[in-house]
Design a protein around this motif. Structure first.
Motif, short mmCIF file in Angstrom:
data_model
loop_
_atom_site.label_atom_id
_atom_site.label_comp_id
_atom_site.label_asym_id
_atom_site.label_seq_id
_atom_site.Cartn_x
_atom_site.Cartn_y
_atom_site.Cartn_z
N PRO A 5 0.81 -1.23 0.00
CA PRO A 5 0.00 0.00 0.00
C PRO A 5 0.84 1.27 0.00
N GLU A 6 2.05 1.22 0.57
CA GLU A 6 2.87 2.44 0.60
C GLU A 6 3.49 2.77 -0.75
N GLY A 7 3.45 1.82 -1.71
CA GLY A 7 3.83 2.18 -3.06
C GLY A 7 4.88 1.35 -3.75
N ILE A 8 5.76 0.68 -3.00
CA ILE A 8 6.83 -0.07 -3.64
C ILE A 8 6.41 -1.51 -3.88
N ILE A 47 13.13 -4.84 -1.29
CA ILE A 47 14.38 -4.24 -1.75
C ILE A 47 13.98 -3.04 -2.60
N PRO A 48 13.83 -1.87 -2.00
CA PRO A 48 13.32 -0.72 -2.76
C PRO A 48 14.05 -0.42 -4.07
N PRO A 49 15.40 -0.55 -4.16
CA PRO A 49 16.02 -0.32 -5.47
C PRO A 49 15.47 -1.22 -6.58
N PHE A 50 14.99 -2.41 -6.23
CA PHE A 50 14.40 -3.28 -7.24
C PHE A 50 13.09 -2.69 -7.77
N SER A 51 12.40 -1.89 -6.97
CA SER A 51 11.20 -1.22 -7.49
C SER A 51 11.58 -0.23 -8.58
N LEU A 52 12.73 0.41 -8.43
CA LEU A 52 13.23 1.30 -9.49
C LEU A 52 13.61 0.50 -10.73
N VAL A 53 14.18 -0.67 -10.52
CA VAL A 53 14.50 -1.54 -11.66
C VAL A 53 13.22 -1.97 -12.36
N HIS A 54 12.15 -2.17 -11.60
CA HIS A 54 10.88 -2.53 -12.21
C HIS A 54 10.39 -1.41 -13.13
N VAL A 55 10.58 -0.16 -12.74
CA VAL A 55 10.23 0.97 -13.61
C VAL A 55 11.01 0.86 -14.92
N ALA A 56 12.30 0.56 -14.82
CA ALA A 56 13.13 0.43 -16.02
C ALA A 56 12.66 -0.75 -16.87
N MET A 57 12.23 -1.81 -16.21
CA MET A 57 11.74 -2.99 -16.93
C MET A 57 10.47 -2.67 -17.71
N VAL A 58 9.58 -1.88 -17.12
CA VAL A 58 8.38 -1.45 -17.84
C VAL A 58 8.80 -0.65 -19.08
N TRP A 60 7.19 7.27 -3.80
CA TRP A 60 7.74 6.71 -2.56
C TRP A 60 9.17 7.18 -2.36
N TYR A 61 9.97 7.11 -3.41
CA TYR A 61 11.37 7.54 -3.29
C TYR A 61 11.46 9.05 -3.06
N GLY A 62 10.53 9.79 -3.65
CA GLY A 62 10.55 11.23 -3.46
C GLY A 62 10.46 11.64 -2.01
N ARG A 63 9.82 10.82 -1.18
CA ARG A 63 9.70 11.13 0.24
C ARG A 63 11.04 11.10 0.96
N TYR A 64 12.02 10.40 0.39
CA TYR A 64 13.31 10.23 1.07
C TYR A 64 14.41 11.10 0.47
N VAL A 65 14.03 12.00 -0.42
CA VAL A 65 14.97 13.02 -0.90
C VAL A 65 15.00 14.14 0.13
N ASP A 66 16.16 14.40 0.69
CA ASP A 66 16.23 15.40 1.77
C ASP A 66 16.77 16.73 1.25
N HIS A 118 23.96 9.05 2.54
CA HIS A 118 23.39 9.25 1.21
C HIS A 118 24.10 8.33 0.21
N PRO A 119 23.54 7.15 -0.05
CA PRO A 119 24.15 6.24 -1.04
C PRO A 119 23.94 6.80 -2.45
N ILE A 120 25.02 7.23 -3.08
CA ILE A 120 24.92 7.92 -4.38
C ILE A 120 24.34 7.00 -5.45
N ALA A 121 24.66 5.71 -5.38
CA ALA A 121 24.14 4.78 -6.39
C ALA A 121 22.61 4.74 -6.35
N VAL A 122 22.02 4.89 -5.18
CA VAL A 122 20.56 4.87 -5.07
C VAL A 122 19.98 6.13 -5.70
#
Length: 803
Positions: A460-463, A476-487, A513-519, A551-555
């Motif tokens: 429900p939170e989005g990932i 594994i939230p980075p895999f949700s970003l990979v899913h975007v790339a897969m689409v 979801w990721y936007g919430r963690y950009v500081d 701040h993990p730059i790769a993420v």
């Protein structure tokens, strides 16, 4: 052993010659049935039979079948289907089959073996409770075969599961258990019409212990008169039945206790193990495979046969070494135990096994045991390779063959990370496996299913979940970003805008979801769950530095990578300019990356923000590859950064999996000609005798990991240079990067046909190209700064290379 003989029918259709079936609601409802007195999550195997009489052999006879956990269906003794297609309870699948070819005038029987692994079920196996259901497609067929009153049931007491631990399997294990089988307790012949089932339990009307609710078949499970749903929400199978092909073992490698004779493996002889003998046979398939082992024996009452399966043998230090080597090495891993009854029987486990080697350890009692045959029945998703690549470098053919074997046995009813250890569909792995499917066989059904299943896994939170189907949630939230790339990959390679539009809301929730963690730094900060990105020895549990406290730059870069692809899809599918918000957000993140992570002195990006640890010495290929792919590195500097990324051994190296992104960065930097030299690790796998690509460098757990099969994509997309130039693969761009090759020939599977390319170097810089594009497809060929328009059909291009 009977192989499957019926093709699954498309939802809503019967056969090409017959009229459409009546709507499901026009036929009487079938019941889910199960034996009395069983717990909902207990290991159980049971058989179900239904006899019926036909006045004549019908032209068609459509049935729909499903079970929880699994079933194998027979008609008059002939195996016709195994299922259901793996899914979760909210999207449970049923098979639609035309069984008319197996029917006859007079007495007929439909029979199934159904099993629930209980607490030992594979992690990928969802379950509600034990049950089986079969429904006829019309009122007439339903009256004859619908599961419910009149069906006969019998619990099989012959089998028990053998659970596996980390130590027993040699690594994390999440697939099916082994099994013990006492042949004396199996109701042999249960699937045949001549079997006597008078002693079996008969399901009766109104018996709620056996009737688990009426079947509800819908193309879309989410609708009902009241909006309420419960139980299995049934949907039609969306995949073909899995391939089943007899596969002979290549060689008998080691024998003890009896005289060796490899005629058995050719089906041309038999082995006799004398009474009170301990013997062992080690057989070698010659390559890794997935198969049902098939063991045919007679005699041997009181004997025990243990079949152990392994991808390779190990030495006293648990190391594999060269995969052909068996001297001083032993077997470890998944095993089954079979106890013959004395009669001539075939033993085959309920679930297939993954192996290269199989060892039979045999201990006989007072009777000799005769082994009449031993072979495998290969099984996998029925991919057929249309794509191909050959060149004047023969070693590439071997890399291709190894990778294709890994891709094939890494695909069943879902993609699988490793067929031996886990059989789970992870987003990171699946993106690469789907690209291979779209480029080589050109079959998009498994890729579409994966995209839908990951979308269905969303919290429900989005990932999305990191893997799905999975009965244990992993995030594994980075895999949700990979899913975007897969689409986005699918959007570029298939002209299917309606399908991609259905996935866009999920894409947006991931990015939000990721936007919430950009500081305030403009970077992604600490986010919950497991920030896994790559298995590299220098990253703790595969997470980039800064994941837990900075701040993990790769993420941040992977976030920008997903934003850019989402922007392109929004523009294409929602309207021009619709992606502006995501593009602006991506550029904002990249500005922050340049500000906080660029190291001018080294000409590389750091793994974590300088504000976290100013003197951090953590640099990686992963971070810098993503910086190149997202444009964080200016065009003028990309070659230099890429060269440093490859040459500087102080950087955390990319794994076989993440090397795909490194190789994509190589191409993005205009250094695609170095692609082939970067396949040195794959040549190293071949030197070790691997026949499918490994999970990791030695010592590796898994010898079959399809995330390492990505050279199948790279050889076609980078070396041959064939990529979509517009969404839907409506146009094509061919920009070869031949490296040291003088000649290359390849084919890419395209939805409209095949793209055929033959390239021959002319002198130092020239090229002769022959290209055939399928109907309706146009494109360009690019070489050494020049471009030629390509049209539908065959054409030749010649360039002397001079400008």
């Amino acid at each position: 052993m009977a192989l499957l003989t019926v093709a699954v029918l498309a939802p809503g259709r019967t056969s090409a010659q017959s009229k459409p079936a009546l709507p499901f609601h026009d036929a009487p409802r079938a019941f889910w049935i199960a034996p009395p007195g069983i717990a909902t999550d207990t290991f159980i195997v049971f058989h179900a039979r239904r006899e019926f009489v036909l006045g004549a052999r019908p032209a068609t006879f459509i049935v729909h079948a499903s079970a929880d956990n699994r079933y194998r269906l027979h008609v008059n003794g002939v195996a016709v289907a195994t299922g259901p297609q793996r899914a979760d309870v909210a999207h449970w699948r049923y098979e639609t089959l035309d069984i008319a070819p197996q029917l006859r005038e007079g007495r007929n029987v439909i029979a199934a073996v159904i099993w629930n692994w209980g607490a030992q079920r594979p992690l990928a196996q969802h379950s509600l409770r034990t049950g089986f259901v079969l429904q006829g497609d019309t009122p007439q067929t339903a009256a004859l075969v619908n599961s419910g009153p009149g069906w006969k049931l019998r619990v099989e007491s012959a089998r028990a599961p053998i659970p596996f631990t980390y130590q027993m399997a040699g690594g994390y294990y999440a697939a099916a258990p082994g099994e013990t089988v006492d042949a004396a307790r199996v109701p042999w012949g249960w699937e045949r019409p001549d079997y006597r089932d008078e002693s079996w339990y008969t399901v009766i009307a109104g018996d709620r212990a056996q009737l688990a609710g009426r079947l509800q078949l819908r193309a879309d499970p989410r609708g009902s008169a009241t909006g309420e749903v419960s139980g299995w929400q049934l949907m039609p199978r969306g995949l073909p039945l899995m391939e089943e092909t007899v596969q002979r073992f290549r060689q008998l490698r080691r024998v003890s206790g009896i005289a060796p004779d490899d005629a058995l493996l050719r089906g041309a002889g038999e082995l006799v193990i004398p009474p009170r003998t301990t013997a062992a046979l080690l057989v070698d398939q010659g390559h890794t495979t997935n198969a049902y082992p098939s063991l045919h024996t007679s005699g041997g009452a009181g004997a025990t046969v243990t079949l152990t399966y392994a991808e390779a043998l190990i030495d006293s230090h648990a190391e594999k070494g060269h995969r052909d080597s068996i001297t001083g090495r032993t077997m470890r891993g998944v095993h089954d135990v079979y106890r013959p009854s004395g009669e001539r029987r075939e033993y085959r486990p309920l679930w297939w096994r993954s192996y290269r080697y199989v060892q039979l350890d045999i201990v006989t009692g007072d009777e000799p045991l005769r082994v009449h045959d031993l072979h495998g029945v290969f099984t996998a998703y029925p991919f057929v390779a249309r794509g191909r690549f050959t060149s004047d470098a023969p070693w590439i053919d071997s890399v291709w063959a190894m990778s294709w074997n890994g891709a094939r046995i890494g695909a069943y009813e879902t993609y699988m990370d490793t067929p031996y250890y886990e059989q789970l569909q992870y987003v990171g792995d699946t993106r690469l496996q789907a690209l291979i499917s779209l480029y080589v066989p050109g079959d998009d059904r498994l890729a579409r299913q994966a995209l839908e299943q990951f979308d269905d896994s969303r919290l429900p939170e989005g990932i999305t979940q990191s893997r799905y189907p999975s009965s244990l949630t992993q995030l594994i939230p980075p895999f949700s970003l990979v899913h975007v790339a897969m689409v986005h990959d699918y959007h570029m390679l298939r002209n299917d805008p309606a399908f991609v539009r259905r996935l866009l809301p999920g894409v947006r929730t991931v990015l939000d979801w990721y936007g919430r963690y950009v500081d305030t730094t403009g970077l992604v900060g600490v986010a919950p769950y497991w920030t896994y990105m790559d298995w590299t020895p220098r990253w703790v549990t595969g997470t980039p530095p800064g994941s837990a406290d900075g701040h993990p730059i790769a993420v941040s870069l992977l976030y920008a990578y997903a934003l850019q692809r989402a922007a392109a899809m929004e523009d294409d599918l929602t309207g021009r300019g619709a992606g502006d918000f995501y593009r602006a957000r991506a550029e904002s993140v990249l500005r922050a990356v340049r500000e906080h992570a660029w190291d001018h002195s080294r000409g590389l990006f750091r793994d974590r923000a300088m504000a976290d640890i100013p003197d951090s010495a953590s640099y990686s290929q992963q971070t810098n590859a993503l910086a190149i792919l997202t444009g964080a590195v200016p065009v003028s500097q990309r070659r230099a950064v890429t060269t440093r990324m490859l040459a500087d051994t102080t950087l955390a190296p990319a794994s076989y999996y993440f090397r795909w992104y490194v190789l994509e960065a190589l191409r993005e930097s205009g250094l695609g000609d170095r692609y082939l030299e970067q396949l040195a690790p794959w040549r190293g796998m071949l030197a070790l005798g691997l026949t499918s690509p490994a999970e990791n460098p030695e010592p590796t757990r898994s010898d079959t990991h399809a995330w390492s099969a990505h050279p199948l994509h790279g050889l076609l997309a980078t070396v041959l240079g064939v990529r979509p130039a517009s969404a839907g693969f409506r146009t094509v761009r061919i920009a070869p990067a031949l490296g040291t090759l003088q000649h290359a020939v390849g084919r890419v599977a395209h939805p409209a046909g095949d793209i055929d390319v033959e390239l021959t170097r002319v002198g130092a810089r020239g090229l002769r190209a022959h290209v055939t594009l399928p109907p309706g497809v146009r494109g360009t060929l690019e070489w050494r700064g020049r471009s030629w328009a390509l049209h539908t059909g065959a054409q030749s291009v010649y360039s002397a290379g001079a400008r």
